[in-house]
Design an enzyme around this catalytic site. Structure first.
Site, PDB file in Angstrom:
ATOM      1  N   HIS A   1      28.315   7.202 129.176  1.00  0.00           N
ATOM      2  CA  HIS A   1      28.881   6.041 128.497  1.00  0.00           C
ATOM      3  C   HIS A   1      27.798   5.259 127.760  1.00  0.00           C
ATOM      4  O   HIS A   1      27.929   4.927 126.578  1.00  0.00           O
ATOM      5  CB  HIS A   1      29.590   5.137 129.510  1.00  0.00           C
TER       6      HIS A   1
ATOM      7  N   CYS B   1      27.535 -11.598  94.768  1.00  0.00           N
ATOM      8  CA  CYS B   1      26.448 -11.939  95.686  1.00  0.00           C
ATOM      9  C   CYS B   1      27.065 -12.484  96.962  1.00  0.00           C
ATOM     10  O   CYS B   1      28.258 -12.704  97.037  1.00  0.00           O
ATOM     11  CB  CYS B   1      25.508 -12.935  95.050  1.00  0.00           C
TER      12      CYS B   1
END
Lengths: 913, 913
Positions: free
Chosen positions: B479, B856
């Site tokens: 895991h 931007c």
């Protein structure tokens, strides 16, 4: 930048375009323009052309178009290269008609030069009369008129006016010279001055000009170009800018310049000048109404310096009808011709020169709201107008005047003076004696009455700030009277019974009463009465008489439903009295600020857990239920839109430490805990914060309480036989999912309530549209909503990125610079915010054709906005109760204006809004 | 609501629709589904079907579709009426293939029941194995397998798993019983338990169930339905919701359920279970990579409790290749078949039952960024992929891992332990020993390394908060390893040289070093090293090797230009090193906070008049000029967008009274004056206040100074041979007029400067598009702009009516409730804000085809947003320097994805975005 597709008449690129027509001539029964060319020629120029075509006697002349003004300001205050030739050609045309020559020493042609914008801006811009006079031509004028006194009076007037208007000299210097001469000669009136006195005065005026370096040119052509330049220049002076701002007139419209042959009302006792209206502009009565002055020039009447004589009405001995019956008859014919031609009440200026009538101007006359209503109704009854045309004749904004209170007829009144009933309505306020004081006092929240000998365009800000205006001089067409009527401000003008001392700031009356600055005064502008003290006012009756008749037509014609924004029984009742067809917005938050409730509201907010919140909400429920029962009862049979709690919770908390301490004690909390909670609720931008539907999503229990209060109230009202149509509105949604979450809380709560009571009531759930995203996703939201309420205030704030609280100063700057013509919070920004509104309506209908679309907020009561909403296919607008009749009328006008159009005509790609 | 137009496969209205197909079968070389049906069958179900079609040995079974999950949650957790019949029919089909019968006491068929969503959510949801066992069938299994011990071991596993997963019993009770028995019998391993022990354990388990009221049903059909319900239920448990939130997986996708014939890796020593990858998922090396365990079930490998053995590599003695060469060869064939079929690295699970190979799962394997790059490049070189396909194989977000620093190779390192190189990259932080502590420390701004024996899905939040993860147990597919690789978090797993004491919060190593909570630890996830102390890190080299090769293809393929947001030389240099093609946003306000400048900035703000402001600005000019020169030099030859001062001025004033006093003294003002000025600048909603282009309109001198600084810097740089391309950007415009006013200030200032210096430089003027109105009026703005910079941060705030500062908590709530899938500030809200962006692009191009369009802000570096911007026809995106390579890759992927499409294809009426 490319110039492709720019038409030849576009002046903005004028430097490149050389073939434009800048000048339109008129005279001798023909004209290049007509009444339809108002945008190009200005109102005055268009009507001068039209009067020529109708066959009225108009001094010939020409109009320099508004596009030259635009060019002038876009090109560093220069003119198109070909303007000069066009003006010369136009002058030559006039010379030919008149058989005189401009700048000719033998038989000189003289001109008036006046401004004329698309819409009338009375007294705002500059005028020069008698242009063309100089040391030579004055002699010719003396000779040709056989009246040397008249010639030199005209010359000194010209010098004074040109020095003031064109050269910007100090007018007082010239007035002083005039006064000194009168004093030296022992004269009382200007008319006592002899030809020699006036010759001397001319020399003195010229000497003043030399001394201060502001010499009036002798060359008439130089005078003409300077005069034209002065008119264009006056477009951008402060008072014109202020006027435009107050009246939402775009700065780029520009003004035209009208150059017209001078005719002389001051050519002797067989000459006169006058202003008249085809009906009474104050009452609307169908009488020929006007004033004239013998041996005077037009400005003398308007300026209100001499009190003029009436047009008609026999028996007074000084009326035109009695003095010159044939001229009066000729004027009656003109009146009939023009009113029939324009199908509207005309405001006309005329001059009589040696017994010959000349028409100098006609335009649709300004009028009081009361007059507008009466004329509209009577013109329908006379068969002159259809109902549709009639309702277009009453300015929706103007209607406001009729809705405001009048002086209580039963109140005891001490009438201390009377004057002319210049602008109707009641006004009560404290006396102030100059415009600056009026503005300053009003800014402090005082109601003021402005008291002046006369008003001038500089006083416009002060007049706007006042409840009413009183003047000692000037007639019904004086500056004060015209402007006050335009503003809907009550006015008593030309009261000869009052005497004003500006130094002491007092007004004394012939009856011996003295009103000092700050004393309360009342006035009845409909009766021309000035009354001592603060008289109580009563509501106007708006449902009977002409007004009632007009409004019944309005209701026949309009297609938009009119609702009101109201949450108090008083407002709701006022709305219903004014014809509202439901409540379009009840803001529940206003109900929580009551002293009885705010404590529970705060307890709710300060609770640490849901259980605490629920306990406080349980205490609030009975209050809310009663609020709604009151509304439902008043609105019996009409829909009531109730918006769920909208503002951020911190708005309900106290701000001062003392109040917080009190709250802490009451809540059994420490001050720090209260502060901390208030702090945790604080937001950097509350407008974009935790509010609207974000509240029920995080605190469903508030929404549950409100739903229970609304539906319990509805069920209890229905048991009393009241018909209830509750519409629950969810604020600030931006997506269908948000609406679904809140709708689910409402529906689940309703189902539980109905089950527990064993009774049901119909209700609707809808959404505010007040975020750009909501408008963009309106098609999806409409799938879950039965109605939309467009919250155009917040939609404007978010679309423009402008907080109303923070950008007042910038908005002023923006309007001055032409970024926005009107305040976008008062009248919807059609091009920006409007695009979203239109899009949202189209999208909503596409997915839910039955959805009911409405607007609440400021724009719902604004006629220009209502016109726009009509084109979007809205079902209703909702406005403040007081604006309901205005909105009804505006809606009817919009229905007429857009009759036969389809909503789809306005799709972005087809037609710009 | 009407149901018209709702397709038969739509499950939301399932109650009305009775003919849907809810179940898809597979087995014996054929299947109803295939790999393309991932949305309906989930990833696991789709691939099980596909493996059947490819001819691989897959235990037969069937998939219950994701639509049943959606139905389940939309219909109050009930199933479609016809589901039962379809499941029964599918079971019958499997029985026929297998020659066994479900719930049969003689020859019972057993099932596994597993979840399977569209995208893999490893370990997030529930699984039940050995379903169908009860007191009767266990005997038949014992008989048919000839292995009683195996049968009872399977039964006790089933009871334990079912009690845990389906009934929600406390797993510890069962583990305790198991441990007690082992202790009583003196066993060390589970495998020491005999058949009788296990029979006894089964009885004990059943007794526990009785005692706690969680009894496992004996009826296999009841077991099956409960198992299916448990999988659907697990979709909505907290850890699954958290996982989806972290990975932007919509909650309404739902999971499928796969019911599949059990095969047994624990059937004896001739049986095994394994997980393998067709290439090394950590390095990308082209080797067969994997692990297996003899006599075990699949969960044993993933759980990491026993350390597994390697697949290949001879010589170790325990590899599958050595143990069962023929099976190994069969697996190699499977590997080749699947990799060729899917053209991608495969992650496979298999079981060997009595020497027969069964494939249980295949999917595209998760990989480190480094591995993804290497595989993509090598697969092109092997001829398996085109360059376009290859660049699609590297997750743009994943690339981030390669850009982050690695441990400085020159630094002295004390390696205190080694483990598996589970997830590459360097991590430096302070030791913590549980997930909760990791989150708490990180919230305080601490960098932490999470150290655990093993991790479980509950630890996911803590892993996310950590710089790196260390575990003592578990392999490369444990895991911890899988999740850390997915997150891009460095991880060393399965280090047998460390010993953790949770009580004392220490880690001691075989070398005798003890690390206490809060001690600094470093790790190298690529080498599997755990190092004492805080080791310095260095930048990774990204321009050579596989990475450089891949990025060169990326640059060939992409059409979007990539710029960076930078205003410091350091950031600008970093951006250029990472391949930025210019600066897309230099925020000038950041430059004023420097200690040298803030005083002048404050002096400017506090000045009472323009002269005072000008004086302060003159002092600021040299600093600004130097700023710009630095940027221009670094960006030599590339464009630099400089945004004019944007924030409200009050942001520059001090907040505390002490600072205000200091400022007042410095300015020679009283404290009250400073306070008053600060107060007058205070705004209720600064986001919507006096900022952006509203500053230059009211204070043109600020804009003049900035223009002079930019252009003087440019001229001076050009004199030094630097090629400068300055682009001056006006923020927060909402109309052409605003832009024109500011552009006029800039152009006038520039003209004056050029005249005074006798030198010129080219510059552009453009506009931010960050208000809804700007987007709506983009066609008009584009007439005055040479470029647009979309400020999607502010555009999102205004369009959604959400302040980033105030709505963090609400956004979490909204994402949890499915209002927004992703954080709209991280990934653009395509449906709402995106609609405005798309509209603005189209409008801008319509009026100015040459305009240069860019984005931007946060979205400029987000791959999903970049994909969207590609479809809008943007010219560039600009992001933080560190994101530049990510943006380059994302842009190339977007170019591939949308190849051949036209911007117009996305017009609102044609195609939803």
């Amino acid at each position: 930048m490319s110039c492709e597709g720019v038409g030849l008449t576009k002046a903005t690129k004028g430097a490149i375009i050389t073939m434009s027509k800048w000048v339109y001539t008129f005279g001798n029964g023909s004209a290049e323009g007509d009444a339809s060319m108002r945008n190009l020629l200005g109102g005055k120029g268009a009507n001068l052309a039209e009067m020529n075509k109708v066959g009225l006697p108009v001094p010939p002349g020409f109009t320099v178009t508004t596009e030259v003004c635009t060019y002038y300001y876009n090109n560093n205050k220069t003119y198109p290269a070909d303007l000069k030739d066009q003006v010369r050609a136009a002058v030559a045309g006039v010379e030919k008609i008149m058989g005189k020559k401009f700048a000719d020493a033998d038989n000189p042609l003289l001109f008036s030069v006046r401004s004329g914008a698309r819409v009338s801006m009375p007294g705002m811009m500059d005028t020069v009369l008698n242009l063309g006079l100089n040391d030579e031509t004055v002699k010719a004028l003396a000779k040709s008129s056989g009246n040397e006194r008249f010639a030199y009076d005209s010359y000194r007037r010209f010098l004074q006016m040109f020095s003031d208007v064109v050269l910007g000299a100090d007018l007082d210097l010239y007035e002083e010279a005039l006064e000194n001469m009168k004093k030296a000669r022992g004269y009382k009136l200007d008319t006592d001055l002899t030809a020699d006195d006036l010759k001397e005065l001319v020399n003195q005026y010229k000497a003043i000009g030399e001394k201060i370096g502001k010499v009036v040119p002798q060359d008439p052509w130089e005078q003409l170009w300077a005069g034209i330049g002065a008119v264009f220049g006056s477009w951008m002076v402060d008072r014109a800018i202020t006027y435009r701002k107050l009246n939402n007139i775009p700065g780029d419209w520009g003004t035209a310049v009208n150059v017209q042959t001078m005719v002389f009302g001051n050519a002797g006792d067989d000459s006169a000048t006058g202003v008249c209206f085809s009906r009474d502009p104050a009452t609307g009565e169908n009488v020929y109404y006007g004033e004239y002055l013998v041996n005077a020039q037009g400005e003398d009447v308007v300026a209100g310096i001499r009190t003029p004589q009436p047009m008609g009405s026999k028996g007074q001995g000084n009326s035109l009808e009695e003095l010159w019956p044939h001229l009066y008859q000729e004027l009656v014919d003109v009146r009939n011709k023009l009113e029939t031609h324009y199908k509207d009440m005309q405001d006309m200026e005329f001059t009589i020169e040696h017994g010959k009538l000349w028409m100098l101007q006609c335009r649709n006359g300004k009028r009081t709201a009361q007059a507008a209503v009466r004329m509209a109704v009577e013109m329908v009854e006379e068969g002159m107008l259809t109902k549709e045309e009639a309702i277009m004749r009453v300015g929706a904004d103007q209607l406001d005047q009729l809705l405001h209170p009048m002086l209580d007829p039963k109140a005891k009144k001490n009438v201390i003076a009377t004057g002319l009933p210049a602008s109707p309505g009641a006004a009560v306020g404290r006396a102030v004696f100059c415009a600056e004081d009026a503005e300053a006092w009003a800014a402090k929240g005082e109601k003021v009455i402005l008291i002046r000998n006369e008003t001038s365009p500089e006083d416009i800000g002060g007049m706007h700030a006042s409840q009413g205006v009183i003047t000692a001089r000037g007639g019904m067409t004086s500056h004060a009277a015209v402007v006050a009527r335009g503003m809907g401000t009550p006015c008593v003008s030309g009261s000869q019974e009052i005497h004003i001392d500006y130094t002491k700031k007092t007004m004394s009356t012939d009856k011996g009463v003295v009103i000092k600055e700050g004393d309360w005064v009342s006035l009845d502008g409909g009766k021309g009465q000035i009354i001592e003290g603060q008289i109580p006012t009563v509501k106007a009756d708006t449902n009977t008489g002409n007004f009632g008749k007009l409004m019944s037509w309005v209701d026949e014609i309009r297609t938009l439903e009119i609702r009101a924004n109201a949450e108090t029984p008083r407002d709701a009742q006022q709305a219903r009295d004014f014809g509202a067809e439901g409540i379009g917005l009840a803001r529940t938050e206003h109900m929580f600020f009551d002293a009885n409730r705010i404590a529970d509201m705060r307890a709710m907010i300060l609770s640490k857990d849901e259980a605490g919140r629920r306990a406080a909400l349980a205490r609030l429920l009975p209050y809310q239920k009663q609020d709604f029962k009151d509304l439902f009862k008043i609105m019996n049979g009409l829909p009531v839109v109730i918006r769920l709690l909208d503002p951020p919770l911190h708005e309900f908390l106290p701000n001062t430490e003392a109040e917080m301490k009190e709250l802490a004690d009451k809540m059994g909390m420490s001050l720090d805990e209260v502060k901390q909670r208030a702090n945790s609720l604080h937001e950097a931008n509350p407008m974009l914060g935790h509010r609207g539907c974000r509240l029920p999503i995080t605190y469903p229990e508030i929404c549950e309480m409100q739903t229970n209060a609304i539906l319990e109230a509805a069920i209890e009202c229905e048991a009393e036989g009241i018909k209830v149509l509750p519409e629950i509105e969810v604020p600030l949604t931006g997506s269908k999912k948000e609406l679904d979450i809140v709708k689910d809380i409402i529906d689940t709560t309703a189902a539980k309530l109905f089950a527990s009571l064993g009774k049901k009531v119909e209700y609707q759930v809808g959404s505010m549209i007040e975020l750009p995203r909501a408008a963009l996703k309106a098609d999806e939201l409409a799938q879950s909503a039965e109605f939309f309420g467009f919250g155009t205030n917040d939609l404007t704030q978010t679309t423009l990125g402008m907080s109303r609280d923070d950008t007042g100063a910038i908005l002023d700057e923006y309007r001055a610079r032409g970024v926005y013509v009107a305040d976008p919070f008062a009248s919807i920004d059609v091009e920006g915010v409007g695009m979203l509104v239109r899009l949202a309506c189209a999208k909503a209908r596409s997915s839910n054709p039955k959805i009911w679309l409405g607007v609440c907020g400021e724009h719902g009561g604004d006629p220009a906005s209502i016109d726009f909403f009509q084109t979007c296919g809205m079902n209703y607008v909702s406005c403040s109760p007081f604006r309901v009749p205005v909105a009804r009328l505006a809606a009817a006008q919009a229905a007429v204006r857009h009759k036969g159009e389809k909503v789809e005509d306005y799709c972005c790609c087809k037609k710009s809004a």
